[in-house]
Motif scaffolding. Sequence first.
Motif, PDB file in Angstrom:
ATOM      1  N   SER A  84       5.455  -4.300   4.582  1.00  0.00           N
ATOM      2  CA  SER A  84       6.137  -4.896   3.427  1.00  0.00           C
ATOM      3  C   SER A  84       5.565  -4.345   2.130  1.00  0.00           C
ATOM      4  N   VAL A  85       6.464  -4.089   1.189  1.00  0.00           N
ATOM      5  CA  VAL A  85       6.138  -3.617  -0.149  1.00  0.00           C
ATOM      6  C   VAL A  85       5.191  -2.412  -0.087  1.00  0.00           C
ATOM      7  N   CYS A  86       5.569  -1.417   0.722  1.00  0.00           N
ATOM      8  CA  CYS A  86       4.758  -0.217   0.898  1.00  0.00           C
ATOM      9  C   CYS A  86       5.573   1.029   0.600  1.00  0.00           C
ATOM     10  N   THR A  87       4.861   2.102   0.327  1.00  0.00           N
ATOM     11  CA  THR A  87       5.440   3.440   0.277  1.00  0.00           C
ATOM     12  C   THR A  87       4.774   4.229   1.388  1.00  0.00           C
ATOM     13  N   ILE A  88       5.587   4.673   2.350  1.00  0.00           N
ATOM     14  CA  ILE A  88       5.087   5.451   3.477  1.00  0.00           C
ATOM     15  C   ILE A  88       5.714   6.838   3.397  1.00  0.00           C
ATOM     16  N   LEU A  89       4.883   7.860   3.268  1.00  0.00           N
ATOM     17  CA  LEU A  89       5.345   9.241   3.219  1.00  0.00           C
ATOM     18  C   LEU A  89       4.855   9.939   4.476  1.00  0.00           C
ATOM     19  N   SER A  90       5.777  10.527   5.219  1.00  0.00           N
ATOM     20  CA  SER A  90       5.401  11.183   6.465  1.00  0.00           C
ATOM     21  C   SER A  90       5.892  12.616   6.504  1.00  0.00           C
ATOM     22  N   GLY A  91       5.004  13.492   6.959  1.00  0.00           N
ATOM     23  CA  GLY A  91       5.397  14.848   7.280  1.00  0.00           C
ATOM     24  C   GLY A  91       6.299  14.812   8.496  1.00  0.00           C
ATOM     25  N   PRO A  92       6.739  15.956   8.997  1.00  0.00           N
ATOM     26  CA  PRO A  92       7.708  16.009  10.083  1.00  0.00           C
ATOM     27  C   PRO A  92       7.163  15.462  11.404  1.00  0.00           C
TER      28      PRO A  92
ATOM     29  N   CYS B  34       0.819  -1.206   0.000  1.00  0.00           N
ATOM     30  CA  CYS B  34       0.000   0.000   0.000  1.00  0.00           C
ATOM     31  C   CYS B  34       0.856   1.261   0.000  1.00  0.00           C
ATOM     32  N   ARG B  35       0.186   2.380  -0.178  1.00  0.00           N
ATOM     33  CA  ARG B  35       0.793   3.702  -0.101  1.00  0.00           C
ATOM     34  C   ARG B  35       0.056   4.458   0.999  1.00  0.00           C
ATOM     35  N   LEU B  36       0.817   5.082   1.898  1.00  0.00           N
ATOM     36  CA  LEU B  36       0.235   5.816   3.011  1.00  0.00           C
ATOM     37  C   LEU B  36       0.891   7.181   3.097  1.00  0.00           C
ATOM     38  N   GLU B  37       0.081   8.245   3.140  1.00  0.00           N
ATOM     39  CA  GLU B  37       0.564   9.608   3.317  1.00  0.00           C
ATOM     40  C   GLU B  37       0.125  10.094   4.684  1.00  0.00           C
ATOM     41  N   ILE B  38       1.083  10.553   5.481  1.00  0.00           N
ATOM     42  CA  ILE B  38       0.795  11.090   6.804  1.00  0.00           C
ATOM     43  C   ILE B  38       1.167  12.564   6.776  1.00  0.00           C
ATOM     44  N   ARG B  39       0.153  13.411   6.745  1.00  0.00           N
ATOM     45  CA  ARG B  39       0.387  14.854   6.757  1.00  0.00           C
ATOM     46  C   ARG B  39       0.136  15.376   8.156  1.00  0.00           C
ATOM     47  N   GLY B  40       0.682  16.530   8.445  1.00  0.00           N
ATOM     48  CA  GLY B  40       0.578  17.081   9.780  1.00  0.00           C
ATOM     49  C   GLY B  40       1.912  16.926  10.483  1.00  0.00           C
ATOM     50  N   ALA B  41       1.885  17.023  11.809  1.00  0.00           N
ATOM     51  CA  ALA B  41       3.118  16.945  12.593  1.00  0.00           C
ATOM     52  C   ALA B  41       2.908  15.989  13.768  1.00  0.00           C
ATOM     53  N   PRO B  42       2.910  14.671  13.509  1.00  0.00           N
ATOM     54  CA  PRO B  42       2.711  13.727  14.617  1.00  0.00           C
ATOM     55  C   PRO B  42       3.840  13.818  15.630  1.00  0.00           C
ATOM     56  N   LEU B  43       3.534  13.489  16.878  1.00  0.00           N
ATOM     57  CA  LEU B  43       4.550  13.520  17.929  1.00  0.00           C
ATOM     58  C   LEU B  43       5.545  12.384  17.777  1.00  0.00           C
TER      59      LEU B  43
END
Length: 139
Positions: free
Chosen positions: A24-32, A7-16
């Motif tokens: 496995s076999v993922c694209t994880i994009l995270s904001g700061p 899967c592909r997961l985008e995490i926007r915002g500013a998690p602590l």
Amino acid sequence: MSGLSGCRLEIRGAPLTLHLTNISVCTILSGPVSSSVMVDSCSASSLVLSCQQLRTHSTRDTDIYLHTTAKAILEDCRGIRVAPYNWEYPGADQDYSEAGLDRSINNWEHIGDFNWLSADVPSPNWAILKEGERKQSWN
């Protein structure tokens, strides 16, 4: 996040903090992330992470596009390739401000490998991802 596959997961915002386990076999994009990102038992993935500290355990064949203000740590990993963080999205500047991360401090290439303590010989467990092989756009 735990147990993600293909899967592909985008995490926007500013998690602590952020914990990624059994990915496995993922694209994880995270904001700061204002403190630590913990990665455990991930494989064949692309992780785009901005954080104060990265700790990676038991991870294989994964590319990490990284912005970190501290030295990243690897333990029991192999086939890790690192490159500078390169994800931009609307509101990213505000998220960096909320997270308290300074974009001008980036130790993406400073990796501490707990399974390779030789200072004279590069670790066989990680490498810098060649510029020609880096993903340029995450859209």
